[in-house]
Motif scaffolding. Structure first.
Motif, PDB file in Angstrom:
ATOM      1  N   TYR A 105      14.962   8.275  53.635  1.00  0.00           N
ATOM      2  CA  TYR A 105      14.742   9.608  54.173  1.00  0.00           C
ATOM      3  C   TYR A 105      15.906  10.146  54.997  1.00  0.00           C
ATOM      4  O   TYR A 105      15.904  11.300  55.381  1.00  0.00           O
TER       5      TYR A 105
ATOM      6  N   CYS B  34      16.974  13.049  53.352  1.00  0.00           N
ATOM      7  CA  CYS B  34      15.954  14.075  53.095  1.00  0.00           C
ATOM      8  C   CYS B  34      16.368  15.428  53.653  1.00  0.00           C
ATOM      9  O   CYS B  34      16.928  15.519  54.743  1.00  0.00           O
ATOM     10  N   ILE B  35      16.114  16.497  52.907  1.00  0.00           N
ATOM     11  CA  ILE B  35      16.433  17.841  53.380  1.00  0.00           C
ATOM     12  C   ILE B  35      15.175  18.689  53.551  1.00  0.00           C
ATOM     13  O   ILE B  35      15.234  19.907  53.638  1.00  0.00           O
ATOM     14  N   SER B  36      14.030  18.043  53.546  1.00  0.00           N
ATOM     15  CA  SER B  36      12.758  18.735  53.786  1.00  0.00           C
ATOM     16  C   SER B  36      12.481  19.870  52.809  1.00  0.00           C
ATOM     17  O   SER B  36      12.066  20.959  53.206  1.00  0.00           O
ATOM     18  N   CYS B  37      12.702  19.615  51.538  1.00  0.00           N
ATOM     19  CA  CYS B  37      12.366  20.616  50.528  1.00  0.00           C
ATOM     20  C   CYS B  37      10.909  20.484  50.103  1.00  0.00           C
ATOM     21  O   CYS B  37      10.362  21.363  49.460  1.00  0.00           O
ATOM     22  N   TYR B  38      10.303  19.381  50.461  1.00  0.00           N
ATOM     23  CA  TYR B  38       8.892  19.099  50.182  1.00  0.00           C
ATOM     24  C   TYR B  38       8.558  19.006  48.693  1.00  0.00           C
ATOM     25  O   TYR B  38       7.411  19.105  48.300  1.00  0.00           O
ATOM     26  N   ARG B  39       9.569  18.872  47.871  1.00  0.00           N
ATOM     27  CA  ARG B  39       9.250  18.770  46.443  1.00  0.00           C
ATOM     28  C   ARG B  39       8.402  17.532  46.161  1.00  0.00           C
ATOM     29  O   ARG B  39       7.507  17.557  45.321  1.00  0.00           O
ATOM     30  N   CYS B  40       8.687  16.444  46.868  1.00  0.00           N
ATOM     31  CA  CYS B  40       7.922  15.211  46.646  1.00  0.00           C
ATOM     32  C   CYS B  40       6.459  15.400  47.014  1.00  0.00           C
ATOM     33  O   CYS B  40       5.557  15.027  46.268  1.00  0.00           O
TER      34      CYS B  40
ATOM     35  N   CYS C 256      13.097  14.615  43.480  1.00  0.00           N
ATOM     36  CA  CYS C 256      13.869  14.712  44.729  1.00  0.00           C
ATOM     37  C   CYS C 256      15.306  15.144  44.428  1.00  0.00           C
ATOM     38  O   CYS C 256      16.002  14.496  43.654  1.00  0.00           O
ATOM     39  N   PRO C 257      15.776  16.240  45.032  1.00  0.00           N
ATOM     40  CA  PRO C 257      17.089  16.786  44.660  1.00  0.00           C
ATOM     41  C   PRO C 257      18.266  16.127  45.371  1.00  0.00           C
ATOM     42  O   PRO C 257      19.411  16.497  45.142  1.00  0.00           O
TER      43      PRO C 257
ATOM     44  N   ALA D  50      16.984  11.063  48.048  1.00  0.00           N
ATOM     45  CA  ALA D  50      16.363  10.423  49.213  1.00  0.00           C
ATOM     46  C   ALA D  50      15.245   9.500  48.782  1.00  0.00           C
ATOM     47  O   ALA D  50      15.010   8.460  49.375  1.00  0.00           O
ATOM     48  N   LEU D  51      14.544   9.918  47.745  1.00  0.00           N
ATOM     49  CA  LEU D  51      13.596   9.017  47.108  1.00  0.00           C
ATOM     50  C   LEU D  51      14.289   8.523  45.857  1.00  0.00           C
ATOM     51  O   LEU D  51      14.826   9.318  45.095  1.00  0.00           O
TER      52      LEU D  51
END
Ligand code: SF4
Ligand code: SF4
Ligand code: FES
Lengths: 358, 525
Positions: A151, A154-160, A207-208, A211-212
């Motif tokens: 994480y 992670c850029i907090s796009c919430y796609r996951c 995940c773009p 991060a995952l």
């Protein structure tokens, strides 16, 4: 049902048609405009978080997010100009403050894992303008063998979170806190295996930033051979999910779902996603075997084929009904077709069945 | 499936019976979840409180093996409450009068007594299903792997016809295929009663066609199923067998009988990826190419033809089509001179009316669902829109048949078997893929916590499960997924060969074994 393309608008000076309810982004996409996005996945509800997809609309004071703004008749839209580029670059520099552009993102991490780095390159983002702020803390403690939860990237796009809820329907992960203390987490902040997670891998693939990431594929990150992808279909259940088999040299290193797979539309389950390495297992048979003095021993193809043919010939000469065959519900159709033809063309009987145990 | 997978997002009411879809067909289940999120109602009939049951708006926890009774009870209510689709019945079906009369006996009260499902819930389920604009049925082995498997499927068909829930988007009777290419194997004619494309062997026209195509006079009678074939080995009629990619010994019900039969063969040739219990009995074993190593065609549960492609070269193995062709050629049999999988598939197309409009190159992107009766035909995602293959859909009178063996003093517990999410079949593939063991290391017997206590077991301890055919020892997991009096076990781990116990009976028509239910005794081990 799809609405008819009966409305008109203008994009970058060109008149285009669209259907009521489409977003500006969808119309632009269809007309081959490339608008950068990070929080967008066309299988998911538009979210409007990253704002990279902004466009100018005549009569609007500020640029709007094209992925959430519906197109309307007569709209005049600009998708690219110096102002928009500058704006996008600033946004990307903000992203870069969490994810240094020089960090190495292996394409083995996931299907969409290159999206962010590609945009960095496209917009010439080489360093962060805003120092040090980071959302998300990695979870190296999660010992599951499939999903790396890195994480820090992670850029907090919430796609996951969205793919898990909207596509997979598992609601295994959610968002805790906001702003720079945002953290993607499971209920009770535990390990994935103690949550509702089914290890379908969909969050990994959308995940773009990487991060995952696909832990199993990353085992081959050091191998310098290029990744080759072969479109195929999963070999487990009867749904028939389309996959891309990733190989390096002569080895399968991972699986990615095909987002345009007609049966699965990008979804996979834990088996299709992660249970592929049986192919290279040392237990695999690599040579024919023939029974000699009561024991199965390795034999050449020539010898084994001859012994097989001889035995069937003997049975055939004894009686038409002395031979039976069972086809496999897992092998390709060509295997089953020839299994039945073997019986029918040799003996004229219908002494054949398959392992129809569903 | 009568309807395409995409249709799964369309029904107003979804009726799942005998399917553990979230575990066995997880990706199909994601579509159901979307329908539910959109407001569709879910009815689940299953003896076990599986995840799908947890998601249901109405859960019908029926006694194992009582599906026919439940379905007839629902049909009774649809008839009683005026929910019959008369327009559809007049246009598309036959035998309605006899069926309606037959249904009279299946009152909710009587059905409740057989199935253990509360009468009110049977009525509610029937009303939802019968009055929905579009309602779809999904089922799997939980329906077919019974002594009354055919009756069960006919009961589903009766119910759908009665309510007119077929031939439209979001409706249909949809079996979910468990194996990747079970559909394609049937399509290819690997059946004792059909040539490829489901052309009956009993029809003289087909007989002539294939006698000519295969250069030999074909029999006018059906062959025998593999269950009968095992008996015929022991009778001395069958002496040689070719088994492709199936661990018959481990996956068939009644393992001892199977092993004895295969041992009695003069000549057994097996193609497989690994040595296993079946190859151990073979005279010749060929290393088969696996998924990822070979080109070919899979046909999925919605009758969609898709190409699989070779991603890596096999190490020493060869494709099945090549091995079988080589054996046939060495026997001096003509017609096996193939150069590629493509050659084989194109021959299959040329002989199958349902594939007449396609060939290897045309299915490159997987857009065709059969039947594709001629070139230029777009394929058939949804069956029965205009008519049924036999013309009219026939109501068939079905009776409740008790399972082949029922619980008794000696064997008082119902054992049901199935799959789990992380493993597939006998785990020859999943068991050899790294990481899967993290999710499930070993087999577990799922037992209701009340039974764990009543039978003197311990959660996490070992239990002995016995049937008249054998016994196995297995670790106990206390869980409310199992109702009291019923235990569950999968057949994925060779250390727990649960099929040593099953196999108490066979469906008289399909000879599918009764894998799903078996009376057992459970004691601490
Ligand atoms: S983990 Fe990846 S997909 Fe999820 S919010 Fe962060 S960047 Fe987006
Ligand atoms: S692997 Fe699947 S179930 Fe688990 S968190 Fe990711 S999307 Fe959700
Ligand atoms: S792509 Fe539109 S806001 Fe992120």
């Amino acid at each position: 049902m799809n609405k008819p393309l009966d409305q008109r608008m203008t994009i970058d000076g060109q008149e285009v048609i669209f259907a009521e309810g489409e977003t500006i982004y969808a119309v632009a996409q269809r007309n081959a405009r490339s608008i950068p996005t990070l929080c967008y996945d066309d299988r998911l509800e538009a979210f409007g978080a990253c704002r990279l997809c902004v466009v100018e609309v005549e009569g609007y004071r500020n640029p709007v997010a094209s992925c959430t703004t519906p197109a309307s008749a007569g709209m005049v839209v600009t998708t690219k100009n110096a102002t928009l580029d500058k704006h996008r670059k600033t946004l990307l520099e903000l992203v870069a403050s969490e994810n240094p552009p020089d960090a190495d993102v292996s394409p083995l991490r996931g299907k969409a894992s290159q999206e962010m780095t590609e945009l960095f390159t496209e917009y010439g983002v080489t360093g962060a303008r805003f120092e040090g702020k980071k959302s998300g803390t990695s979870r190296p403690d999660d010992d599951n063998p499939f999903i790396l939860r890195d994480y820090d990237r992670c850029i907090s796009c919430y796609r996951c979170v969205r793919v898990c809820a909207e596509q997979e329907g598992d609601f295994a992960i959610s968002v805790m806190n906001r702003g720079f203390s945002t953290q993607i987490t499971t209920e009770f902040s535990g390990l994935l295996k103690d949550s509702d997670c089914t290890f379908c891998g969909q969050c990994v693939q959308t995940c773009p930033t990487g991060a995952l990431a696909d832990k199993k594929a990353l085992r081959f990150a050091e191998d310098p051979a290029p990744v080759k992808k072969t479109r195929s279909v999963c070999g487990y259940c009867g749904v028939g999910c389309s996959v891309d088999i990733m190989t390096k040299g002569g080895r399968i290193v991972g699986i990615q779902p095909a987002f345009d797979g007609p049966a699965n539309e990008g979804a996979l389950c834990v088996k299709g996603q992660f249970a592929f390495d049986f192919v290279h297992h040392t237990d695999r048979l690599t040579t024919p075997h023939v029974r000699k003095e009561g024991k199965l021993v390795p034999a050449s193809w020539e010898e084994a084929l001859d012994v097989a043919a001889e035995g069937f010939l003997k049975a055939k000469n004894h009686d038409r009904y002395a031979t039976y065959a069972i086809a496999s519900g897992r092998a390709p159709s060509e295997s089953s077709y020839l299994t039945q033809k073997f019986i029918r063309a040799n003996n004229g009987t219908h002494y054949v069945d398959n392992c129809s145990r569903g | 499936m009568s309807n395409p997978l995409a249709d799964m997002e369309l029904p107003e009411v979804i009726f799942c019976i005998g399917t553990n879809m979230t575990e066995c067909h997880p990706v199909a289940a994601t579509r159901l979840k979307k329908a539910i999120a959109r407001g569709a109602k879910l009815i689940v009939a299953d003896p076990r409180r599986i995840r799908l049951a947890e998601m249901a708006d109405l859960y019908l926890p029926l006694q194992v093996g009582t599906d026919t009774a439940l379905l007839s009870g629902m049909a009774h209510v649809i008839a009683r409450d005026g929910l019959v689709d008369w327009d559809f019945i007049e246009r598309r079906t036959e035998n309605i009068e006899a069926y309606l009369e037959h249904l009279e006996q299946f009152t909710p009260k009587k059905v409740a007594a057989i199935t253990g499902v509360p009468a009110d819930d049977i009525v509610e389920a029937a009303r939802w299903y019968g009055s929905a604009g579009a309602a779809a049925i999904f089922y799997t082995l939980g329906i077919t792997e019974h002594i009354c498997g055919v009756q069960n499927v006919q009961s589903l068909s009766n119910l759908a016809l009665l309510a007119g829930q077929v031939g439209r988007p979001g409706t249909g009777i949809n079996p979910m295929r468990g194996q990747n290419n079970v559909q394609g194997t049937g399509d290819s004619g690997a059946l004792p009663n059909n040539y490829c494309g489901f052309q009956s062997v009993l029809e003289e026209g087909h007989r002539r066609k294939f006698s000519e195509a295969y250069g030999i006079e074909m029999d006018a009678e059906k062959g025998v199923t593999k269950v009968t074939a095992l008996h015929k080995i022991l009778d001395g009629e069958i002496k040689a067998m070719l088994i492709v990619g199936e661990n018959t010994v481990a996956s068939d019900a009644d393992r001892e009988h199977c092993e004895k039969a295969l041992n009695a063969l003069d000549h057994l040739v097996v193609l497989d990826l690994f040595m296993n219990e079946t190859t151990a009995l073979a005279d010749v074993v060929f290393p088969a190419s696996s998924w990822g190593e070979t080109d070919g065609v899979f046909v999925n549960t919605e009758r969609r033809l898709q190409r699989v492609r070779q991603a890596v070269a096999p190490k020493g193995a060869k494709p099945d089509w090549w091995i079988i062709s080589q054996i046939a050629q060495r026997m001096g049999t003509a017609g096996f001179e193939y150069e590629s999988a493509k050659d084989v598939f194109n021959e299959l197309c040329s002989l199958s009316p349902i594939y007449a409009g396609i060939d290897w190159d045309m299915i490159e992107t997987g857009q065709y669902h059969w039947p594709v009766p001629f070139k230029g035909h777009p394929g058939t995602p949804r069956l029965h829109e205009e008519r049924f293959p036999s013309g009219r859909g026939k109501f068939v009178l079905t009776d409740y048949v008790a399972p082949g063996e029922v619980v008794s003093k000696k064997f008082p517990v119902w054992l049901t078997t199935g799959r789990r999410l992380m493993h597939y079949h006998t785990a020859t593939m999943t068991g050899r893929s790294s990481g899967i063991e993290y999710l499930q290391k070993e087999e577990e017997l799922e037992v209701n916590p009340a039974d764990v206590e009543a039978w003197g077991l311990t959660d996490g301890g070992k239990a002995r499960v016995e049937s008249p055919r054998g016994h196995v020892d297995v670790r106990v997991k206390a869980t409310h997924r199992s109702p009291t009096g019923t235990v569950f076990c999968s057949f994925s781990f060779s250390e727990v060969p649960i099929n040593d116990l099953t196999g108490s009976g066979y469906d008289p028509v399909t000879e599918t074994a009764e894998f799903k239910v078996c009376p057992v005794r459970v004691t601490p081990a």
